[in-house]
Design a protein around this motif. Structure first.
Motif, short mmCIF file in Angstrom:
data_model
loop_
_atom_site.label_atom_id
_atom_site.label_comp_id
_atom_site.label_asym_id
_atom_site.label_seq_id
_atom_site.Cartn_x
_atom_site.Cartn_y
_atom_site.Cartn_z
N LEU A 166 -4.47 -7.25 -3.72
CA LEU A 166 -4.12 -5.84 -3.90
C LEU A 166 -4.83 -4.96 -2.88
CD1 LEU A 166 -4.14 -5.60 -7.81
CD2 LEU A 166 -2.23 -6.05 -6.27
N GLY A 167 -6.09 -5.33 -2.55
CA GLY A 167 -6.79 -4.56 -1.52
C GLY A 167 -6.14 -4.69 -0.17
N LEU A 168 -5.66 -5.87 0.16
CA LEU A 168 -4.98 -6.07 1.43
C LEU A 168 -3.71 -5.24 1.50
CD1 LEU A 168 -5.00 -7.54 4.12
CD2 LEU A 168 -3.86 -9.46 3.01
N ILE A 169 -2.98 -5.11 0.37
CA ILE A 169 -1.78 -4.27 0.35
C ILE A 169 -2.12 -2.83 0.64
CG2 ILE A 169 0.04 -3.38 -1.16
CD1 ILE A 169 0.12 -6.08 -2.53
N GLU A 170 -3.24 -2.33 0.06
CA GLU A 170 -3.64 -0.95 0.33
C GLU A 170 -3.98 -0.74 1.80
OE1 GLU A 170 -6.84 -0.19 -2.34
OE2 GLU A 170 -5.52 0.46 -3.97
N ILE A 171 -4.65 -1.75 2.43
CA ILE A 171 -5.04 -1.62 3.84
C ILE A 171 -3.82 -1.60 4.73
CG2 ILE A 171 -6.25 -2.80 5.72
CD1 ILE A 171 -8.26 -3.79 3.64
N LEU A 172 -2.87 -2.52 4.48
CA LEU A 172 -1.72 -2.63 5.37
C LEU A 172 -0.73 -1.50 5.18
CD1 LEU A 172 -1.07 -6.49 5.22
CD2 LEU A 172 -2.18 -5.18 7.04
N PRO A 210 2.12 -7.22 10.39
CA PRO A 210 1.78 -6.65 9.08
C PRO A 210 2.93 -6.74 8.09
CG PRO A 210 0.93 -5.28 10.83
CD PRO A 210 1.77 -6.32 11.52
N ALA A 211 4.16 -6.57 8.56
CA ALA A 211 5.30 -6.66 7.64
C ALA A 211 5.44 -8.08 7.09
CB ALA A 211 6.58 -6.23 8.36
N GLU A 212 5.23 -9.07 7.97
CA GLU A 212 5.29 -10.45 7.50
C GLU A 212 4.15 -10.77 6.55
OE1 GLU A 212 7.45 -12.39 11.47
OE2 GLU A 212 5.27 -12.51 11.19
N ALA A 213 2.98 -10.21 6.81
CA ALA A 213 1.85 -10.41 5.91
C ALA A 213 2.14 -9.84 4.53
CB ALA A 213 0.58 -9.81 6.51
N LEU A 214 2.69 -8.60 4.50
CA LEU A 214 3.06 -8.00 3.21
C LEU A 214 4.12 -8.83 2.48
CD1 LEU A 214 3.19 -4.21 4.18
CD2 LEU A 214 1.50 -5.33 2.72
N LEU A 215 5.07 -9.37 3.25
CA LEU A 215 6.12 -10.21 2.64
C LEU A 215 5.52 -11.45 2.01
CD1 LEU A 215 9.14 -10.78 2.18
CD2 LEU A 215 9.19 -11.87 4.44
N ALA A 216 4.55 -12.08 2.70
CA ALA A 216 3.92 -13.28 2.16
C ALA A 216 3.10 -12.96 0.92
CB ALA A 216 3.05 -13.93 3.23
N ILE A 217 2.38 -11.82 0.96
CA ILE A 217 1.55 -11.45 -0.19
C ILE A 217 2.43 -11.14 -1.40
CG2 ILE A 217 -0.08 -9.73 -1.05
CD1 ILE A 217 -1.14 -9.49 1.83
#
Length: 689
Positions: free
Chosen positions: A62-68, A94-101
Motif C-alpha cells: 500500500l505504501g508503494l501505491i501511495e509513492i507511485l 511505474p504503470a507496470e509496477a502498479l499493475l503487478a501490485i
C-alpha cells in the motif's frame, strides 16, 4: 538523479535502483496503459529497475501505491494483514509496477477501488462489487491483462442474455457475485478482473452473430412428385446417423402452391440434396394393385364388412397416435426429427423387403355377391395382409344336426307337467332316464332297445344313466312311444311334429308347425259427399290383408365348441286362435301366445327336454236321444270338460364330422320306410322307373 526523494522512498520499501531517464534523450519511454484515474503513476518516464518484497506485509504494497500514484490509500481498520510477496527482477515502468501490485493484491483477496482524484480505497475482494469499481466503457482488449477489478456492461444483438449468463458462470470469481442479467435490455453486467472481462468480451465477439451466416437457401421445382409427399419421403430417408451428419441447421419445406422444395442448409450440402431430389422426382407406376379373392365357405358381404372395419379402426388408431406425437401448430416446415406418416413408412418398409402388420390409407375392400368374392385394392403389402386374414376367416364352420320331436301331453289332476306325466327324469334340462313306473309299464321287454343308453342300466328296477343319457341306438320318436305306455292303454302324448334341421355354428335354425291366417292390417272406408260440410259412408272400403303365423315355432341357435359341446339358444313360441273380435265391422281373430327362451349347454348326442307351455281348454259335448233331432236336443245329455295340455320339446343335437358317418342316422331311418329300395337306387344315381 532528478527525483532523489522518490529514489530514497523506493529503497526504503525494498525496491532496487530506479533508473530515471532525462528529458530529451532519444530512447522513448514505454507507452502507458489506458488505466482509470485511480492508479495513474506520477511519472511515466521513470523506470523501476526491479521490485523485491520477498516476505513483506500488506503495508509495504500500500505504501508503494501511495509513492507511485501520489494518492492517499484509505483502508479499514479491520483489514486482514495478509503476507505480501512480490519480486520483479527486470526493470519496469511505474504503470507496470502498479499493475503487478494490484494483480497480486487481487490474488490475495484485496481489491483497489477509486475514490475521487486524491484517494484510493482498499477493500476486501468480496466487497469490491459495491465499492464503486471502475466502469469500463468501450473495449477491454486494449488494456493490459491484470487482476484489477472492474465492471463492464455487455449488450447482445443475437444471443439471448439468459442463455449467455448461465454459460459463463463458471468463468467468474464467485466472491464478486457473478453476472447480473438485464433481460429486457438483453444485456449483462459483469464485475470481475480485467483478464476475465477480456475473455468474456472475446466470447461475446465470437458468439453474438447470426446463426445463418453459413446457411444458404435453395429452391427445387418438382416435375412429377408432389412437394409435400416428396418432403415426407426425404424425412423418412434422412433419419438416424444421416440426420446427425446433416446438422441441426438443415431444414426443408414443402410448398405445394408452387410445388417445390425449399432447402436451407450449408452450401456444401447442396450437391447431396441435388442428387437425392433428382432421384426421387421421377415418373413412377401406381403403387396400388387390385385383386379378387374368391371365398369358399364365408359370405362375401360379411367378410368385406369385417375387413373394412378392421382397416378403418387400425388407421384411426394410427392417426390418433401420430397426432399425439406431432407438435401443435399449422406450420408446414418438415423438421428432420418429426414423425412420418404411416403409409410413407409402410412404403419404405416394403421397398426394404420388411413385412409389416399395418394397413396403408389406400386400402379399399368391396364384396362381389354374384361370385361370392372380395375385391381388394391397395399396396402389395395390404393385399398380402388381407389375403392372410381372409384365409383364416374363410373356413368351414362346424355343423350340427338337431333332431326335434314336438309332443302335446294331456295332463291329469295328478300330473303337474308333461315331463312328470311321461315318467321322464330331467336334470338341468337334460334327459337322465325314466322313472320306475315307466319301466314297469313299458320297458320290461325292451332291454335290447335300451342297450344304447350311455352309462345306463336295463334291468327291471331302473333305467337311469350315470351321466346324461344319449340313447344313441334309438330315435326320439321311439323313446316317446315307449314312455307313453305299452300300447294297451290310451297314449298320454300326441306327436305333433318330428322335424330335423341342420345348421352351422352361430347360425339360427327355425321350425314352424301351424298355418297362416289372414288378418286385416289396414281398412280405408269409402265415403260419398252430400254437401261441402257432410259426408256419408257408402258401405264399401279398401282392405289390406296380411298373413300371420299361428302354430308352434322353434328357433335354435347353436354355438359349437371344439370339445364337442353345443351351447344352444332356444326360443319356443306357441300361438293359437282363442276367440274373435269385431273391429270396424270386420271380424278379427284373437291370438293367444305362449313363449319361452332357454340357453343350455350339452354334449353331442345328449337329449334336451323342455316343457311348461301349458294350456287349459274347455270341451262341451251333447249326446243325442232318439232319431228326431229336435227331441234329441231337448232330451239328450250335455257335458263340459276342462282339458289341460302341455307341449314338450325333445331336442338332440349331434355335431357332424363332415364324413360319411354323418348320414348313418338318416340312412337308418330311410331303410325303415316303404320306399327304402327306391331311395337307395336314387342315391346311387340309378333310375327308379
Amino acid at each position: 538523479m532528478r527525483y532523489p526523494f522518490l529514489k530514497n522512498c523506493l529503497l526504503i520499501l525494498g525496491l532496487t535502483t530506479v533508473v530515471l531517464p532525462s528529458f530529451g534523450q532519444n530512447s522513448a519511454p514505454t507507452p502507458p496503459a489506458k488505466l482509470s484515474p485511480s492508479l495513474v503513476p506520477l511519472s511515466t518516464e521513470t523506470l523501476v529497475e526491479g521490485i523485491n518484497i520477498p516476505e513483506g506485509t500488506l503495508d509495504a504494497a500500500l505504501g508503494l501505491i501511495e509513492i507511485l500514484t501520489g494518492r492517499t490509500v484509505l483502508r479499514p481498520q479491520a483489514l486482514q494483514q495478509t503476507p505480501f510477496s512480490l519480486v520483479i527482477k527486470q526493470p519496469v515502468t511505474p504503470a507496470e509496477a502498479l499493475l503487478a501490485i494490484e494483480t497480486t493484491l487481487t490474488m490475495n483477496n484485496i481489491a483497489i477501488a477509486p475514490l475521487g482524484d486524491r484517494f484510493v480505497k482498499v477493500v476486501p475482494l468480496g466487497s469490491a462489487r459495491i465499492e464503486t469499481p471502475d466502469l469500463i466503457e468501450g473495449s477491454t482488449l486494449g488494456l493490459p491483462p491484470s487482476g484489477r477489478i472492474a465492471t463492464k456492461l455487455f449488450s447482445f444483438e443475437f444471443v439471448r442474455v439468459e442463455q449467455f449468463a448461465g454459460k459463463i458462470a463458471n468463468l467468474l470469481n464467485p466472491q464478486l457475485g457473478g453476472a447480473m442479467p438485464f433481460e429486457q435490455a438483453n444485456a449483462v453486467l459483469v464485475t470481475d478482473s480485467i483478464s476475465t472481462l477480456q475473455r468474456i468480451e472475446t466470447l461475446v465477439a465470437q458468439l453474438d452473430r447470426p446463426n445463418v451466416s453459413s446457411l444458404e437457401p435453395k429452391f427445387y421445382p418438382l416435375v412429377y412428385a408432389k412437394a409435400s409427399e416428396l418432403a415426407s419421403k426425404m424425412q423418412t430417408i434422412l433419419q438416424g446417423p444421416a440426420q446427425q451428419q446433416l446438422g441441426t441447421g438443415t431444414t426443408f419445406n414443402a410448398d405445394d402452391r408452387t410445388n417445390q422444395i425449399i432447402l436451407i442448409s450449408d452450401p456444401r450440402l447442396h450437391s447431396f440434396f441435388d442428387k437425392l431430389i433428382a432421384k426421387l422426382d421421377v415418373r413412377s407406376d401406381p403403387n396400388t394393385r387390385n385383386e379378387v379373392i374368391p371365398l369358399k365357405h364365408a359370405e362375401a358381404t360379411e367378410v368385406a364388412t369385417l375387413v373394412s372395419s378392421l382397416v378403418s379402426g387400425q388407421n384411426q388408431a394410427s392417426s390418433r397416435s401420430e397426432s399425439v406425437r406431432r407438435p401443435s401448430g399449422n406450420t408446414t416446415t418438415v423438421q428432420l426429427a418429426a414423425p412420418v406418416a404411416a403409409n410413407v413408412a409402410q412404403t419404405a418398409a416394403n421397398q426394404a423387403g420388411i413385412l409389416t402388420s399395418e394397413f396403408s390409407s389406400l386400402v379399399t375392400v368391396l364384396a362381389d355377391e354374384r361370385s361370392n368374392a372380395v375385391v381388394v385394392s391397395g399396396t402389395v403389402e395390404d393385399i398380402r395382409l388381407i389375403r392372410e386374414l381372409i384365409n383364416q376367416i374363410d373356413v368351414l364352420l362346424a355343423q350340427v344336426r338337431v333332431e326335434v320331436v314336438i309332443a302335446e301331453v294331456t295332463l291329469t289332476d295328478s300330473n303337474s307337467s308333461g315331463i312328470n306325466a311321461m315318467n321322464l327324469l330331467v336334470e338341468n334340462g337334460k334327459l337322465v332316464g325314466f322313472t320306475a313306473d315307466a319301466i314297469g309299464a313299458s320297458f320290461g321287454g325292451v332291454g335290447a332297445e335300451l342297450s344304447g343308453v350311455t352309462g345306463g342300466a336295463t334291468d327291471a328296477a331302473s333305467v337311469v344313466a350315470s351321466s346324461y343319457a344319449t340313447f344313441s341306438g334309438m330315435d326320439l320318436t321311439t323313446l316317446l312311444q315307449l314312455s307313453n305306455g305299452n300300447g294297451n292303454r290310451k297314449s298320454k302324448a300326441n306327436i305333433l311334429s318330428v322335424p330335423a334341421v341342420v345348421t352351422t355354428h352361430n347360425k339360427e335354425a327355425r321350425v314352424f308347425v301351424g298355418r297362416d291366417i289372414p288378418t286385416i292390417s289396414s281398412f280405408l272406408s269409402d265415403s260419398t259427399s252430400t254437401n261441402t260440410n257432410q259426408s256419408t259412408n257408402s258401405g264399401f272400403g279398401r282392405t289390406t290383408l296380411s298373413n300371420r303365423e299361428v302354430g308352434i315355432t322353434l328357433q335354435v341357435k347353436p354355438l359349437i365348441g371344439a370339445n364337442g359341446s353345443v351351447q344352444m339358444e332356444i326360443k319356443q313360441e306357441v300361438s293359437s286362435v282363442v276367440d274373435n273380435v269385431t273391429v270396424d265391422g270386420n271380424e278379427q281373430p284373437i291370438v293367444g301366445k305362449r313363449e319361452a327362451e332357454s340357453f343350455i349347454t350339452v354334449q353331442s348326442g345328449e337329449i334336451i327336454v323342455l316343457g311348461g307351455l301349458q294350456q287349459t281348454t274347455e270341451n262341451r259335448t251333447r249326446n243325442r236321444f232318439g232319431p228326431i233331432p229336435f227331441l234329441s236336443d231337448l232330451l239328450g245329455g250335455r257335458s263340459r270338460e276342462e282339458v289341460r295340455t302341455d307341449l314338450i320339446f325333445f331336442l338332440r343335437p349331434v355335431v357332424l364330422t363332415n364324413s360319411r358317418s354323418d348320414n348313418d342316422e338318416a340312412l337308418r331311418r330311410l331303410n325303415e320306410t316303404e320306399i327304402n329300395e327306391e331311395a337307395a337306387r336314387a342315391l346311387r344315381g340309378e333310375s327308379i322307373y
